[in-house]
Design an enzyme around this catalytic site. Structure first.
Site, PDB file in Angstrom:
ATOM      1  N   ASP A 190       0.790  -1.242   0.000  1.00 39.52           N
ATOM      2  CA  ASP A 190       0.000   0.000   0.000  1.00 39.52           C
ATOM      3  C   ASP A 190       0.820   1.288   0.000  1.00 39.52           C
ATOM      4  O   ASP A 190       0.523   2.230   0.737  1.00 39.52           O
ATOM      5  CB  ASP A 190      -0.948   0.008   1.205  1.00 39.52           C
ATOM      6  CG  ASP A 190      -1.843  -1.218   1.281  1.00 39.52           C
ATOM      7  OD1 ASP A 190      -1.868  -1.989   0.307  1.00 39.52           O
ATOM      8  OD2 ASP A 190      -2.503  -1.415   2.305  1.00 39.52           O
ATOM      9  N   LYS A 222      -7.083  -4.100  -2.984  1.00 39.43           N
ATOM     10  CA  LYS A 222      -7.708  -4.787  -1.857  1.00 39.43           C
ATOM     11  C   LYS A 222      -8.527  -3.814  -1.030  1.00 39.43           C
ATOM     12  O   LYS A 222      -8.322  -2.593  -1.098  1.00 39.43           O
ATOM     13  CB  LYS A 222      -6.663  -5.482  -0.978  1.00 39.43           C
ATOM     14  CG  LYS A 222      -5.713  -4.537  -0.217  1.00 39.43           C
ATOM     15  CD  LYS A 222      -4.716  -5.347   0.594  1.00 39.43           C
ATOM     16  CE  LYS A 222      -3.712  -4.466   1.332  1.00 39.43           C
ATOM     17  NZ  LYS A 222      -4.279  -3.688   2.431  1.00 39.43           N
ATOM     18  N   CYS A 257      -2.052  -2.562   8.259  1.00 46.43           N
ATOM     19  CA  CYS A 257      -1.887  -3.552   7.189  1.00 46.43           C
ATOM     20  C   CYS A 257      -0.619  -4.392   7.353  1.00 46.43           C
ATOM     21  O   CYS A 257      -0.638  -5.604   7.109  1.00 46.43           O
ATOM     22  CB  CYS A 257      -1.898  -2.860   5.831  1.00 46.43           C
ATOM     23  SG  CYS A 257      -3.474  -2.037   5.472  1.00 46.43           S
TER      24      CYS A 257
END
Length: 295
Positions: A118, A179, A212
């Site tokens: 990310d 995602k 994450c």
């Protein structure tokens, strides 16, 4: 933790789940026994994750473990049957084996995959030291290309948060995947890993450390993989969140390390044919961000 694979054994449920909801389970470790619950149909990986969440501070991550199920028909614990699914109230325990893991932390290119999590444009103004972790992340990806290491990249809700920043070159990445789940461990990622023979170690970096990155790392070790988090290539909006996440993960047996240590461990020898290129890569881009003073 590298948990032993569940082996076939008599007794104990293994039937497919008939419905949803949660099932009460008694989780036993050492002298402890704690009632909890798991989703109906949960298997080995979810049981491991639950053990880690309940007993993470007590578990010696340098040991191997086996999960056992209490079988009423034998009135004793048996090794968790292959394909076991929780479909009724049961009691399980985590048993440490006497064998020590001697290869813990030993990275080799043939058994390593890089996870880039990310690193997206919308995070740029919010994440501390974002420019520095971009620079280090790019260095890691260049090293991966030089050494032939597969790279898996995710982007959290790219429709709203943008794509991976332009400074990071994703050329040759095995998978670039959008995602919404915080963890990178998606079915597509698991499928990609299954196509790579002999994967043992994951090198993980990106944002955010306490969300994450943390959730990805915990899921990966729950699947028996060794995880290396690159401290100078991961950050959060808050340095406090980042610091406590790294401390928690280190206690869980995850290796917190640096990009230079990763790259030099992967070449291992100055006679390695790619050593000079890796050395030049390290010399060319090593930002003094202060991130390592906040680990």
């Amino acid at each position: 933790m590298a948990a032993a694979e569940p082996g076939a054994a008599p007794g104990g449920g293994g039937c497919a789940p008939a419905g949803g909801g949660s099932v009460p389970v008694l989780f036993c470790f050492s002298v402890f026994a704690r009632p909890s619950s798991v989703p109906h149909g949960a298997g080995y990986e979810l049981l491991i994750q639950k053990f880690l969440s309940l007993y993470g501070d007590q578990i010696d991550m340098h040991r191997k473990f086996v999960v056992q199920l209490f079988a009423e028909e034998w009135s004793q614990y048996i090794d968790l049957p292959k394909g076991f699914l929780v479909n009724e109230r049961c009691k399980v325990r985590l048993v440490p084996l006497q064998i020590q893991i001697t290869t813990l932390g030993n990275l080799t290119p043939s058994s390593t995959v890089f996870f880039c999590c990310d690193m997206q444009e919308r995070f740029r103004p919010a994440i501390k030291y974002f420019g520095d972790i971009i620079s280090v992340g790019q260095r890691l990806l260049q090293g991966a290309r030089l050494l032939g290491i597969p790279v898996i990249v995710t982007e959290q809700y790219p429709k709203g948060l943008g794509s991976t920043v332009q400074e990071i070159d994703l050329t040759g990445a095995k998978l670039v995947l959008p995602k919404t789940k915080f963890s990178m461990v998606l079915p597509e990622v698991e499928a990609a890993l299954s196509e790579i023979p002999g994967v043992r170690s994951i090198v993980l970096f990106g944002v955010e450390t306490h969300v994450c990155i943390q959730q990805t790392a915990l899921e990966l070790i729950g699947r028996g993989l060794e995880v290396h988090i690159v401290a100078d290539a991961t950050s959060s909006r808050s340095m406090m969140d980042r610091m406590f996440a790294l401390e928690r993960l280190a206690r869980t047996g995850i290796i917190v390390t640096t990009s230079e240590a990763i790259l030099l461990q992967l070449v291992a020898d100055k006679e390695h044919p790619k050593f000079k290129e890796i050395q030049n890569l390290i010399k060319a881009s090593a930002p003094e961000s202060g991130l390592l003073s906040k680990v």
